[in-house]
Design a protein around this motif. Structure first.
Motif, PDB file in Angstrom:
ATOM      1  N   LEU A  92       0.816  -1.212   0.000  1.00  0.00           N
ATOM      2  CA  LEU A  92       0.000   0.000   0.000  1.00  0.00           C
ATOM      3  C   LEU A  92       0.851   1.265   0.000  1.00  0.00           C
ATOM      4  O   LEU A  92       0.603   2.191  -0.780  1.00  0.00           O
ATOM      5  N   ASN A  93       1.846   1.310   0.850  1.00  0.00           N
ATOM      6  CA  ASN A  93       2.682   2.500   0.945  1.00  0.00           C
ATOM      7  C   ASN A  93       3.365   2.812  -0.379  1.00  0.00           C
ATOM      8  O   ASN A  93       3.427   3.962  -0.824  1.00  0.00           O
ATOM      9  N   GLU A  94       3.869   1.766  -1.041  1.00  0.00           N
ATOM     10  CA  GLU A  94       4.578   1.950  -2.309  1.00  0.00           C
ATOM     11  C   GLU A  94       3.642   2.419  -3.410  1.00  0.00           C
ATOM     12  O   GLU A  94       3.994   3.260  -4.231  1.00  0.00           O
ATOM     13  N   ILE A  95       2.428   1.862  -3.418  1.00  0.00           N
ATOM     14  CA  ILE A  95       1.444   2.259  -4.425  1.00  0.00           C
ATOM     15  C   ILE A  95       0.980   3.688  -4.188  1.00  0.00           C
ATOM     16  O   ILE A  95       0.831   4.478  -5.125  1.00  0.00           O
ATOM     17  N   ALA A  96       0.738   4.019  -2.924  1.00  0.00           N
ATOM     18  CA  ALA A  96       0.158   5.324  -2.601  1.00  0.00           C
ATOM     19  C   ALA A  96       1.150   6.474  -2.728  1.00  0.00           C
ATOM     20  O   ALA A  96       0.754   7.605  -3.051  1.00  0.00           O
ATOM     21  N   LEU A 133      -1.502   9.184   4.603  1.00  0.00           N
ATOM     22  CA  LEU A 133      -2.076   7.882   4.292  1.00  0.00           C
ATOM     23  C   LEU A 133      -2.406   7.193   5.611  1.00  0.00           C
ATOM     24  O   LEU A 133      -1.536   7.034   6.473  1.00  0.00           O
ATOM     25  N   TYR A 134      -3.689   6.834   5.775  1.00  0.00           N
ATOM     26  CA  TYR A 134      -4.139   6.172   6.992  1.00  0.00           C
ATOM     27  C   TYR A 134      -4.593   4.752   6.677  1.00  0.00           C
ATOM     28  O   TYR A 134      -5.076   4.469   5.574  1.00  0.00           O
ATOM     29  N   ILE A 135      -4.444   3.860   7.661  1.00  0.00           N
ATOM     30  CA  ILE A 135      -4.971   2.511   7.522  1.00  0.00           C
ATOM     31  C   ILE A 135      -5.959   2.250   8.651  1.00  0.00           C
ATOM     32  O   ILE A 135      -5.900   2.878   9.716  1.00  0.00           O
ATOM     33  N   LEU A 136      -6.857   1.327   8.413  1.00  0.00           N
ATOM     34  CA  LEU A 136      -7.810   0.883   9.430  1.00  0.00           C
ATOM     35  C   LEU A 136      -7.127  -0.153  10.311  1.00  0.00           C
ATOM     36  O   LEU A 136      -6.614  -1.155   9.819  1.00  0.00           O
ATOM     37  N   PRO A 143     -11.891   7.235   1.056  1.00  0.00           N
ATOM     38  CA  PRO A 143     -11.539   5.865   1.427  1.00  0.00           C
ATOM     39  C   PRO A 143     -10.781   5.114   0.333  1.00  0.00           C
ATOM     40  O   PRO A 143     -10.950   5.374  -0.853  1.00  0.00           O
ATOM     41  N   ILE A 144      -9.966   4.146   0.768  1.00  0.00           N
ATOM     42  CA  ILE A 144      -9.219   3.253  -0.117  1.00  0.00           C
ATOM     43  C   ILE A 144      -9.743   1.837   0.080  1.00  0.00           C
ATOM     44  O   ILE A 144      -9.924   1.395   1.218  1.00  0.00           O
ATOM     45  N   PHE A 145      -9.980   1.125  -1.032  1.00  0.00           N
ATOM     46  CA  PHE A 145     -10.526  -0.222  -0.977  1.00  0.00           C
ATOM     47  C   PHE A 145      -9.549  -1.225  -1.580  1.00  0.00           C
ATOM     48  O   PHE A 145      -8.796  -0.896  -2.507  1.00  0.00           O
ATOM     49  N   GLY A 158     -12.953  -5.430  -2.176  1.00  0.00           N
ATOM     50  CA  GLY A 158     -13.974  -4.414  -1.977  1.00  0.00           C
ATOM     51  C   GLY A 158     -14.082  -3.950  -0.538  1.00  0.00           C
ATOM     52  O   GLY A 158     -15.039  -3.271  -0.165  1.00  0.00           O
ATOM     53  N   LYS A 159     -13.096  -4.304   0.291  1.00  0.00           N
ATOM     54  CA  LYS A 159     -13.117  -3.913   1.700  1.00  0.00           C
ATOM     55  C   LYS A 159     -12.308  -2.632   1.900  1.00  0.00           C
ATOM     56  O   LYS A 159     -11.225  -2.479   1.340  1.00  0.00           O
ATOM     57  N   VAL A 160     -12.843  -1.733   2.711  1.00  0.00           N
ATOM     58  CA  VAL A 160     -12.117  -0.502   3.010  1.00  0.00           C
ATOM     59  C   VAL A 160     -10.912  -0.852   3.881  1.00  0.00           C
ATOM     60  O   VAL A 160     -11.019  -1.621   4.835  1.00  0.00           O
ATOM     61  N   ILE A 161      -9.746  -0.315   3.537  1.00  0.00           N
ATOM     62  CA  ILE A 161      -8.537  -0.619   4.303  1.00  0.00           C
ATOM     63  C   ILE A 161      -7.873   0.640   4.845  1.00  0.00           C
ATOM     64  O   ILE A 161      -6.961   0.552   5.663  1.00  0.00           O
ATOM     65  N   GLY A 162      -8.340   1.808   4.406  1.00  0.00           N
ATOM     66  CA  GLY A 162      -7.739   3.043   4.870  1.00  0.00           C
ATOM     67  C   GLY A 162      -8.263   4.232   4.096  1.00  0.00           C
ATOM     68  O   GLY A 162      -9.339   4.179   3.498  1.00  0.00           O
ATOM     69  N   CYS A 163      -7.487   5.292   4.088  1.00  0.00           N
ATOM     70  CA  CYS A 163      -7.889   6.486   3.332  1.00  0.00           C
ATOM     71  C   CYS A 163      -6.654   7.321   3.038  1.00  0.00           C
ATOM     72  O   CYS A 163      -5.578   7.122   3.630  1.00  0.00           O
TER      73      CYS A 163
END
Length: 261
Positions: A87-91, A108-111, A208-210, A214-219
């Motif tokens: 996620l970090n690398e993509i974002a 960048l936040y994660i749940l 939000p980021i999915f 299809g599950k929300v994992i952060g924003c």
């Protein structure tokens, strides 16, 4: 002749790749007939392509029911991709683009355990800016980043959060009805806005980021001094929604496929 053979080879490769894409979270196993119908090819062509994919370990056939599924080499390549596409690398590139356009801090936040946790940050270059510590946590009901994540969770949690509402500043949403209506707006619009709610000097917009399921994992969020938000809120919202979608899609999220399923 050589050029024609080359074109045929490319077409065969494209068809083989499209066969792999016939499988999804709902249809993990398919018969040859189902694959043939999805591809719109002759059965003989589909059979030949499946035989090649099976021989190379990208497809496997269950001899009991003659259904096909993705093979061990797909799993192997998936593990490599998963390790690489964190996620970090993509974002990070998306966050840097938004930072360059807005000159504001991008977080960048994660749940994590029903809290939002700051995973990464691209800090504003401006002298007056907002910044938080990596690893800092906040309740999901407070502020834009938390509510962006909460909007992707089941609505029952929204009502569960009502008993946790408390005031950080005079602008914090503490009225249960206002909170639920705000959450409905976030869900519908695809982004959350907070102006001076957790800190009366800070404004924030978040989306939000999915993941592929299809599950929300952060924003991802834009944060900065609240006085810079009135003239820029529309731009910030547009950039953050687009950025969150780009990150989600690179993680494998496809809202159209999920809607069909």
């Amino acid at each position: 002749m050589a050029e024609k053979n080359s074109e045929n080879s490319v077409r065969s490769i494209q068809r083989a790749l499209h066969i792999l894409l016939c499988f999804n979270w709902k249809e993990k196993e398919l018969t040859m007939t189902e694959i043939t119908e999805k591809m719109g090819l002759a059965k003989s062509t589909t059979s030949r392509l499946l035989a090649t994919l099976e021989a190379e370990g990208f497809i496997k056939r269950d001899p009991k029911n003659n259904k096909y599924s993705l093979g061990h080499n797909m799993y192997y390549l998936g593990l490599i991709a998963k390790e690489k596409l964190e996620l970090n690398e993509i974002a990070r590139p998306v966050m840097e683009e938004i930072n360059k356009t807005t000159k504001e801090t991008i977080n960048l936040y994660i749940l994590d355990n029903l809290e939002s946790m700051c995973l990464a940050q691209v800090e504003s270059p401006l002298p007056i800016r907002q910044a938080i510590k990596i690893g800092e946590r906040s309740p999901l009901w407070a502020g834009a980043s938390g509510r962006a994540i909460l909007s992707g969770l089941e609505e029952k949690l929204w009502f569960d959060m009502i008993k946790e509402l408390k005031s950080f500043t005079p602008n914090t949403i503490t009225d249960p009805d206002v909170f639920i209506n705000t959450m409905k707006g976030v869900k519908q619009n695809g982004y959350a806005i907070s102006l001076g709610e957790k800190d009366d000097q800070v404004g924030c917009v978040a989306a939000p980021i999915f993941d592929a399921h299809g599950k929300v994992i952060g924003c991802v969020a834009i944060s900065g001094p609240v006085f810079r938000f009135p003239d820029n809120t529309d731009l910030f919202c547009s950039l953050i929604v687009n950025g969150a979608k780009r990150i989600s899609h690179q993680l494998g999220y496809n809202e159209n496929k999920l809607a069909i399923i």
